[in-house]
Design an enzyme around this catalytic site. Structure first.
Site, PDB file in Angstrom:
ATOM      1  N   LYS A 186       0.877  -1.175   0.000  1.00 49.79           N
ATOM      2  CA  LYS A 186       0.000   0.000   0.000  1.00 49.79           C
ATOM      3  C   LYS A 186       0.918   1.229   0.000  1.00 49.79           C
ATOM      4  O   LYS A 186       0.800   2.125   0.841  1.00 49.79           O
ATOM      5  CB  LYS A 186      -0.903  -0.073   1.246  1.00 49.79           C
ATOM      6  CG  LYS A 186      -2.044   0.905   1.256  1.00 49.79           C
ATOM      7  CD  LYS A 186      -3.111   0.638   0.210  1.00 49.79           C
ATOM      8  CE  LYS A 186      -4.119   1.779   0.208  1.00 49.79           C
ATOM      9  NZ  LYS A 186      -4.899   1.843  -1.042  1.00 49.79           N
ATOM     10  N   ASP A 219      -5.601  -3.224  -2.198  1.00 49.41           N
ATOM     11  CA  ASP A 219      -7.035  -3.104  -2.501  1.00 49.41           C
ATOM     12  C   ASP A 219      -7.326  -3.615  -3.913  1.00 49.41           C
ATOM     13  O   ASP A 219      -8.327  -4.286  -4.158  1.00 49.41           O
ATOM     14  CB  ASP A 219      -7.537  -1.663  -2.296  1.00 49.41           C
ATOM     15  CG  ASP A 219      -6.550  -0.613  -2.778  1.00 49.41           C
ATOM     16  OD1 ASP A 219      -5.392  -0.961  -3.103  1.00 49.41           O
ATOM     17  OD2 ASP A 219      -6.925   0.566  -2.848  1.00 49.41           O
ATOM     18  N   ASP A 243      -1.977 -12.122   5.799  1.00 49.91           N
ATOM     19  CA  ASP A 243      -2.955 -12.766   6.678  1.00 49.91           C
ATOM     20  C   ASP A 243      -4.342 -12.696   6.037  1.00 49.91           C
ATOM     21  O   ASP A 243      -5.088 -13.684   5.980  1.00 49.91           O
ATOM     22  CB  ASP A 243      -2.930 -12.023   8.033  1.00 49.91           C
ATOM     23  CG  ASP A 243      -3.669 -12.769   9.119  1.00 49.91           C
ATOM     24  OD1 ASP A 243      -4.276 -13.816   8.825  1.00 49.91           O
ATOM     25  OD2 ASP A 243      -3.648 -12.302  10.267  1.00 49.91           O
ATOM     26  N   ASP A 247      -6.615 -15.796   3.507  1.00 51.71           N
ATOM     27  CA  ASP A 247      -7.935 -16.325   3.861  1.00 51.71           C
ATOM     28  C   ASP A 247      -8.917 -16.155   2.702  1.00 51.71           C
ATOM     29  O   ASP A 247      -9.785 -17.008   2.480  1.00 51.71           O
ATOM     30  CB  ASP A 247      -8.462 -15.681   5.150  1.00 51.71           C
ATOM     31  CG  ASP A 247      -7.938 -16.425   6.390  1.00 51.71           C
ATOM     32  OD1 ASP A 247      -7.153 -17.383   6.214  1.00 51.71           O
ATOM     33  OD2 ASP A 247      -8.301 -16.061   7.521  1.00 51.71           O
TER      34      ASP A 247
END
Ligand code: ATP
Length: 350
Positions: A186, A219, A243, A247
């Protein structure tokens, strides 16, 4: 003789590891792998009876094994989860397991929540930095519990730490003949730490001219993982973003019951392998747990121990089990945890 430390842990960790071990023993008998297993009792039961999570000597002792095979840690009788933190985070940080390796491979399209996606569209691996970032606990609270409270959480990015995870991602791509590595950060908002990622990524990428290096802000990455997962071979990112995106990856590949992982430090020769799911106390002890993530983690461990071909065989066997509906209730089948393990062994011996 490869020596494996087995830490079943808590809840369904024990049940799913039994099945992973069943598969490993069957392959051992067939291929003469000469595996040696030592069971270690670290987990909630030991903590509750002795007050010990894992001692510094025990942690150091894990370095002597060729691999660690872990079930899951977490138990409602230990609300603070202090044992899980000490053992799992302890291993990651104290053994410096800087690579969290998360393959996202769709083995059966019926389990993909994305429309019209086939196994060849979802076949990427995430390299999550595992020892730095926002997970070091650096920071503090000031004027706690007052209206003027201030809380600071600092993100640690070191040149060495960033370089080694990026290099590991490129090395993985090179060794497997993969053509694309995407780094995600980012850096448009986090101008110091993530600028470091940008600069190091460009430097390392230049050493691998045959691999296409690309970048996405995190994003944009999550949008692309859903819109066009076939864009990716290898994704490398920091601890927090890793992390989260792993998922998302686990869901795209068919859910938490199919997600396997490795925590590695290749230079130190330490590899720890575990299913991504937790101890699931709600279904523990009932034969309901899906052992396939643990079985696939065992496959990753065999690859780490030098048997790359056997990892592929295990993956193929799981693909057959899914196709034939030889699965637990969670995936729409009717088999028990141990029946799924038996089915994988039977498929492997065909
Ligand atoms: P923790 O990570 O704190 O141990 P947990 O075990 O509750 O947490 P998850 O592993 O994310 O968290 O599991 C959430 C739920 O998903 C479980 O409560 C269980 O119902 C289901 N689940 C997880 N793993 C499996 C599995 N291997 N087979 C079947 N169901 C599972």
């Amino acid at each position: 003789m490869p020596h494996v430390a087995v830490i079943p842990g808590d809840g369904i960790g024990r049940e799913v590891l039994d099945e992973g071990l069943k598969v490993l023993r069957a392959l051992d008998a067939r291929h003469g792998l000469d595996l040696r297993f030592t069971h270690l009792p670290y987990g909630a039961d030991r903590y509750l009876s002795t007050g010990l999570t894992i001692t510094p000597e025990e942690m150091a002792g894990l370095r002597e094994y060729d691999a660690v095979y872990l079930g899951a840690l977490g138990d409602p009788r230990v609300p603070s989860n202090v044992h899980a933190k000490d053992i799992l985070l302890g291993m990651r940080f104290q053994l410096d397991l800087y690579i969290n390796l998360r393959p996202c491979v769709l083995l059966d399209e019926r389990y993909c929540p994305l429309k019209d996606r086939r196994p060849e569209d979802v076949r990427f691996t995430v390299f999550r930095e595992n020892t730095e970032g926002l997970y070091t606990g650096i920071g503090g609270q000031f004027k706690r519990d007052t209206a003027d409270e201030v809380a600071i959480e600092a993100e640690l990015n070191t040149r060495k730490g960033v370089e080694r995870i990026i290099r590991a991602a490129f090395e993985h791509a090179r060794s497997r003949g993969l053509k694309r590595v995407c780094m995600s950060d980012k850096s448009n908002a986090m101008r110091h730490g993530h600028d470091l990622w940008q600069r190091v990524f460009k430097l390392v990428a230049a050493e691998y001219p045959t691999i296409k290096a690309s970048h996405l802000y995190v994003d944009a990455l999550v949008m692309e993982m859903v819109r066009a997962p076939d864009r990716f071979d290898v994704i490398v990112t920091n601890n927090l973003f890793g992390d989260i995106v792993t998922d998302l990856g686990a869901q795209i590949q068919g859910g938490i019951g199919l997600a396997a992982s490795g925590n590695l430090n290749p230079e130190a020769g330490i590899g720890m392998f575990e299913p991504v799911h937790g101890s699931a106390p709600d279904i523990a002890g009932q034969g309901l747990a899906n052992p396939l993530a643990a079985v696939l983690s065992a496959g990753m461990m065999l690859s780490w121990l030098g048997h790359v071909e056997l990892e592929r065989q295990i993956e193929d066997a799981v693909r057959v089990a899914l196709n034939d509906g030889l699965v637990t209730r969670e995936l729409g089948g009717s088999l028990s945890t141990s029946q799924v393990g038996d089915a994988i062994v039977a498929i492997l011996s065909r």
